[in-house]
Design an enzyme around this catalytic site. Structure first.
Site, PDB file in Angstrom:
ATOM      1  N   CYS A  32       0.807  -1.223   0.000  1.00  0.00           N
ATOM      2  CA  CYS A  32       0.000   0.000   0.000  1.00  0.00           C
ATOM      3  C   CYS A  32       0.847   1.283   0.000  1.00  0.00           C
ATOM      4  CB  CYS A  32      -0.948   0.005   1.193  1.00  0.00           C
ATOM      5  SG  CYS A  32      -0.196  -0.578   2.719  1.00  0.00           S
TER       6      CYS A  32
ATOM      7  N   HIS B 190      -3.031   6.114   4.833  1.00  0.00           N
ATOM      8  CA  HIS B 190      -1.595   6.261   5.071  1.00  0.00           C
ATOM      9  C   HIS B 190      -1.152   7.639   4.571  1.00  0.00           C
ATOM     10  CE1 HIS B 190      -1.494   2.148   6.158  1.00  0.00           C
ATOM     11  NE2 HIS B 190      -0.692   1.652   5.248  1.00  0.00           N
TER      12      HIS B 190
HETATM   13  P1  NAP Z   1      -6.975  -9.638   8.084  1.00  0.00           P
HETATM   14  O1  NAP Z   1      -7.991  -8.597   8.318  1.00  0.00           O
HETATM   15  O2  NAP Z   1      -6.286 -10.255   9.253  1.00  0.00           O
HETATM   16  O3  NAP Z   1      -7.630 -10.812   7.184  1.00  0.00           O
HETATM   17  C1  NAP Z   1      -6.932 -11.983   6.854  1.00  0.00           C
HETATM   18  C2  NAP Z   1      -7.796 -12.814   5.904  1.00  0.00           C
HETATM   19  O4  NAP Z   1      -7.067 -13.999   5.534  1.00  0.00           O
HETATM   20  C3  NAP Z   1      -9.093 -13.295   6.551  1.00  0.00           C
HETATM   21  O5  NAP Z   1     -10.111 -13.352   5.598  1.00  0.00           O
HETATM   22  C4  NAP Z   1      -8.700 -14.693   7.006  1.00  0.00           C
HETATM   23  O6  NAP Z   1      -9.794 -15.531   7.219  1.00  0.00           O
HETATM   24  C5  NAP Z   1      -7.892 -15.123   5.809  1.00  0.00           C
HETATM   25  N1  NAP Z   1      -7.131 -16.320   6.109  1.00  0.00           N
HETATM   26  C6  NAP Z   1      -6.299 -16.553   7.145  1.00  0.00           C
HETATM   27  N2  NAP Z   1      -5.835 -17.822   7.115  1.00  0.00           N
HETATM   28  C7  NAP Z   1      -6.399 -18.399   6.017  1.00  0.00           C
HETATM   29  C8  NAP Z   1      -6.330 -19.689   5.438  1.00  0.00           C
HETATM   30  N3  NAP Z   1      -5.600 -20.656   5.993  1.00  0.00           N
HETATM   31  N4  NAP Z   1      -7.038 -19.929   4.309  1.00  0.00           N
HETATM   32  C9  NAP Z   1      -7.801 -18.977   3.747  1.00  0.00           C
HETATM   33  N5  NAP Z   1      -7.917 -17.733   4.264  1.00  0.00           N
HETATM   34  C10 NAP Z   1      -7.221 -17.448   5.373  1.00  0.00           C
HETATM   35  O7  NAP Z   1      -5.802  -9.095   7.167  1.00  0.00           O
HETATM   36  P2  NAP Z   1      -5.875  -8.034   5.953  1.00  0.00           P
HETATM   37  O8  NAP Z   1      -5.479  -6.720   6.462  1.00  0.00           O
HETATM   38  O9  NAP Z   1      -7.140  -8.180   5.216  1.00  0.00           O
HETATM   39  O10 NAP Z   1      -4.646  -8.539   5.094  1.00  0.00           O
HETATM   40  C11 NAP Z   1      -4.631  -9.785   4.475  1.00  0.00           C
HETATM   41  C12 NAP Z   1      -3.399  -9.898   3.612  1.00  0.00           C
HETATM   42  O11 NAP Z   1      -3.505  -8.970   2.534  1.00  0.00           O
HETATM   43  C13 NAP Z   1      -2.094  -9.537   4.332  1.00  0.00           C
HETATM   44  O12 NAP Z   1      -1.545 -10.650   5.018  1.00  0.00           O
HETATM   45  C14 NAP Z   1      -1.231  -9.074   3.196  1.00  0.00           C
HETATM   46  O13 NAP Z   1      -0.602 -10.174   2.568  1.00  0.00           O
HETATM   47  C15 NAP Z   1      -2.233  -8.451   2.254  1.00  0.00           C
HETATM   48  N6  NAP Z   1      -2.265  -6.983   2.450  1.00  0.00           N
HETATM   49  C16 NAP Z   1      -1.756  -6.241   1.482  1.00  0.00           C
HETATM   50  C17 NAP Z   1      -1.730  -4.890   1.631  1.00  0.00           C
HETATM   51  C18 NAP Z   1      -1.102  -4.052   0.589  1.00  0.00           C
HETATM   52  O14 NAP Z   1      -0.335  -3.230   0.979  1.00  0.00           O
HETATM   53  N7  NAP Z   1      -1.405  -4.218  -0.671  1.00  0.00           N
HETATM   54  C19 NAP Z   1      -2.238  -4.254   2.737  1.00  0.00           C
HETATM   55  C20 NAP Z   1      -2.771  -5.035   3.722  1.00  0.00           C
HETATM   56  C21 NAP Z   1      -2.771  -6.411   3.557  1.00  0.00           C
HETATM   57  P3  NAP Z   1     -10.477 -15.662   8.683  1.00  0.00           P
HETATM   58  O15 NAP Z   1     -11.308 -14.441   8.894  1.00  0.00           O
HETATM   59  O16 NAP Z   1     -11.285 -16.904   8.538  1.00  0.00           O
HETATM   60  O17 NAP Z   1      -9.365 -15.780   9.671  1.00  0.00           O
HETATM   61  O1  3JN Z   2       1.242  -2.397   7.506  1.00  0.00           O
HETATM   62  C1  3JN Z   2       0.712  -1.856   6.527  1.00  0.00           C
HETATM   63  O2  3JN Z   2       0.260  -0.715   6.580  1.00  0.00           O
HETATM   64  C2  3JN Z   2       0.655  -2.598   5.248  1.00  0.00           C
HETATM   65  C3  3JN Z   2       0.784  -4.045   5.476  1.00  0.00           C
HETATM   66  C4  3JN Z   2       0.908  -4.918   4.523  1.00  0.00           C
HETATM   67  C5  3JN Z   2       1.108  -6.319   4.810  1.00  0.00           C
HETATM   68  C6  3JN Z   2       0.688  -6.856   6.023  1.00  0.00           C
HETATM   69  C7  3JN Z   2       0.916  -8.192   6.310  1.00  0.00           C
HETATM   70  C8  3JN Z   2       1.560  -9.004   5.413  1.00  0.00           C
HETATM   71  C9  3JN Z   2       1.725  -7.147   3.870  1.00  0.00           C
HETATM   72  C10 3JN Z   2       2.104  -6.588   2.544  1.00  0.00           C
HETATM   73  O3  3JN Z   2       1.193  -6.310   1.773  1.00  0.00           O
HETATM   74  O4  3JN Z   2       3.276  -6.413   2.255  1.00  0.00           O
HETATM   75  C11 3JN Z   2       1.981  -8.472   4.194  1.00  0.00           C
HETATM   76  C12 3JN Z   2       2.688  -9.393   3.260  1.00  0.00           C
HETATM   77  O5  3JN Z   2       2.033  -9.910   2.373  1.00  0.00           O
HETATM   78  O6  3JN Z   2       3.895  -9.582   3.426  1.00  0.00           O
END
Ligand code: NAP
Ligand code: 3JN
Length: 339
Positions: free
Chosen positions: A133, A246
Site C-alpha cells: 500500500c 496512510h
Molecule cells: P486480516 O484482516 O487479518 O484478514 C486476513 C484474511 O485472511 C481473513 O479473511 C482470514 O480468514 C484469511 N485467512 C487466514 N488464514 C487463512 C487460510 N488458511 N485460508 C484462507 N484464508 C485465510 O488481514 P488483511 O489486512 O485483510 O490482510 C490480508 C493480507 O492482505 C495480508 O496478510 C497481506 O498479505 C495483504 N495486504 C496487502 C496490503 C497491501 O499493501 N497491498 C495491505 C494489507 C494487507 P479468517 O477471517 O477466517 O481468519
Molecule cells: O502495515 C501496513 O500498513 C501494510 C501491510 C501490509 C502487509 C501486512 C501483512 C503481510 C503485507 C504486505 O502487503 O506487504 C503483508 C505481506 O504480504 O507480506
C-alpha cells in the site's frame, strides 16, 4: 491470459479480512461484471455469509478443486496462503491478482499499478502481484515527476494507519483508546507497544540491515514498478494511531530542475492523483478526508532548498482502497479490457 467475456466468475480469497471486505465493496461500487462470486477464508469463517449485490454468498475453505470455473481470483489472505494457493489457482486456468508480498519480487511476476506500468500486465503467466500500500500511493505520484525530470533519489517517511495490519489491529486501537480514556489497564496483542496515543517506528519485522521489511518493500518495489533500478530510495515506516489512510512525507531529488508550480501542473494532469495544496487556507491532504476515496492526494508541494534539484511532498491515500483492493480491481478491469 484472461479470456474476454461479458461477465466473469470472481473469487476473493481472504474475504472476511480488512482487505477482502474492501475488495467485495470495490467490485460492487465499480460495477465489475461479475457472473458468480466465490468467497474463501479460513476454517474459522466457515458458515459465515457475506453480502454482494443484494445477495448473500457463503464463505468456503480452500481445496485443490476450489478454483475450477473461476476466471479471476483476488487474493488477500497473507503470503503463506498465496505461496500455496496462487499456483494452484493459476494452474486451474484462473488469473490471480495477489495482494501479498509473496510474488512481488519474482522476475516472472508483474508488479503492477495501472496508472504507472499497465504494459507489464502483458507479461503475466497467471499471477500478477499487487504492490504494498505505501508503495502504490507513492509511485502514482513519482511516475509523472520521473517522466518530466528524472528522479535520482527518494527519501520517504510513512505514517501508516492500523488498518494496514488488519482487523485485529483496528480493534486493538479502539479498545486501547477507550480503555485509556476510562483509566483502565490496556492489553497489547497485535503490536509490541501501546498504539493508542503513540507512534511506532516499526512496521513488519526487522531485517539484518536495520531496516524493517516494510521499508525494504518500498525500496525494492518502487524500482521494479518504475522499471528503473537507478532510482535510489530510502524509507522509514511508522505506525500511527489512525484507523484508515496512510500519509507520507516524500523528498525527491531530480536530475532536471523542476519548480513547485511545474510539479503542481504535472501532478494535476496525472491519473489517480489529486493536488490538494493551498496551505494558506489550511488545505493539505489528511487521512480523514482521503478515507473512502480512490486517489492519492498530494499537497505541501515545495522546493527542498537544501539541494540543487529537490521537491518535498505530502501524499495521503486510503490504504485499504488504492493501497490494496482498488488497485487489485483496477488490474482486473485492465485484464478484462474495461479500462
Ligand atoms: P486480516 O484482516 O487479518 O484478514 C486476513 C484474511 O485472511 C481473513 O479473511 C482470514 O480468514 C484469511 N485467512 C487466514 N488464514 C487463512 C487460510 N488458511 N485460508 C484462507 N484464508 C485465510 O488481514 P488483511 O489486512 O485483510 O490482510 C490480508 C493480507 O492482505 C495480508 O496478510 C497481506 O498479505 C495483504 N495486504 C496487502 C496490503 C497491501 O499493501 N497491498 C495491505 C494489507 C494487507 P479468517 O477471517 O477466517 O481468519
Ligand atoms: O502495515 C501496513 O500498513 C501494510 C501491510 C501490509 C502487509 C501486512 C501483512 C503481510 C503485507 C504486505 O502487503 O506487504 C503483508 C505481506 O504480504 O507480506
Amino acid at each position: 491470459m484472461l479470456k474476454r467475456k461479458d461477465k466473469y466468475v470472481v473469487a476473493v480469497v481472504g474475504a472476511t479480512g480488512a482487505v477482502g471486505n474492501e475488495m467485495i465493496k470495490v467490485l460492487e461500487e465499480r460495477d465489475f461484471p461479475v457472473s458468480g462470486l466465490r468467497l474463501f477464508a479460513s476454517e474459522r469463517s466457515e458458515g459465515i455469509k457475506l453480502e454482494f449485490g443484494g445477495s448473500e454468498f457463503p464463505v468456503e475453505t480452500l481445496n485443490e478443486n476450489s478454483f475450477k470455473g473461476i476466471d479471476i481470483a483476488l487474493f488477500s489472505a497473507g503470503a503463506e496462503r498465496s505461496k500455496i494457493w496462487a499456483p494452484v489457482a493459476a494452474k486451474s486456468g484462473c488469473v490471480v491478482v495477489d495482494n501479498s508480498s509473496q510474488w512481488r519480487m519474482d522476475p516472472e511476476v508483474p508488479l503492477v499499478v495501472p496508472e504507472v506500468n499497465p504494459g507489464d500486465l502483458k507479461k503475466h503467466k497467471g499471477i500478477i502481484a499487487n504492490p504494498n500500500c505505501s508503495t502504490i500511493q507513492m509511485v502514482v505520484v513519482l511516475k509523472p515527476i520521473h517522466d518530466a525530470a528524472g528522479i535520482k533519489r527518494v527519501v520517504v517517511t510513512t505514517f501508516q494507519a492500523v488498518s494496514g495490519t488488519g482487523k485485529k489491529a483496528m480493534d486493538e486501537l479502539l479498545k486501547q483508546t477507550t480503555d485509556l480514556l476510562n483509566f483502565r489497564e490496556i492489553e497489547k496483542n497485535v503490536y509490541p507497544h501501546q498504539i493508542a496515543f503513540n507512534v511506532l517506528p516499526h512496521i513488519d519485522k526487522f531485517m539484518g540491515n536495520g531496516y524493517t521489511k516494510e521499508e525494504m518493500k518500498m525500496v525494492e518495489e518502487t524500482k521494479k514498478i518504475m522499471g528503473d533500478n537507478s532510482i535510489a530510495v530510502t524509507a522509514t515506516c511508522v505506525r500511527v494511531p489512525v484507523f484508515r489512510g496512510h500519509s507520507e512525507s516524500v523528498n525527491i531529488e531530480t536530475r532536471k530542475k523542476i519548480s513547485p508550480d511545474e510539479t503542481r501542473a504535472i501532478l494535476s494532469a496525472a491519473p489517480g492523483v489529486v493536488v490538494y495544496d493551498a496551505p494558506g487556507k489550511n488545505i493539505y491532504p489528511l487521512p480523514v478526508y482521503a478515507a473512502g476515496k480512490d486517489e492519492s492526494f498530494v499537497g505541501r508541494i515545495r522546493e527542498d532548498e537544501s539541494i540543487e534539484n529537490g521537491i518535498n511532498l505530502w501524499v495521503v491515500s486510503d490504504n485499504l482502497k488504492k493501497g490494496a483492493a482498488l488497485n487489485a480491481v483496477q488490474i482486473a478491469e485492465k485484464l478484462a479490457g474495461m479500462a
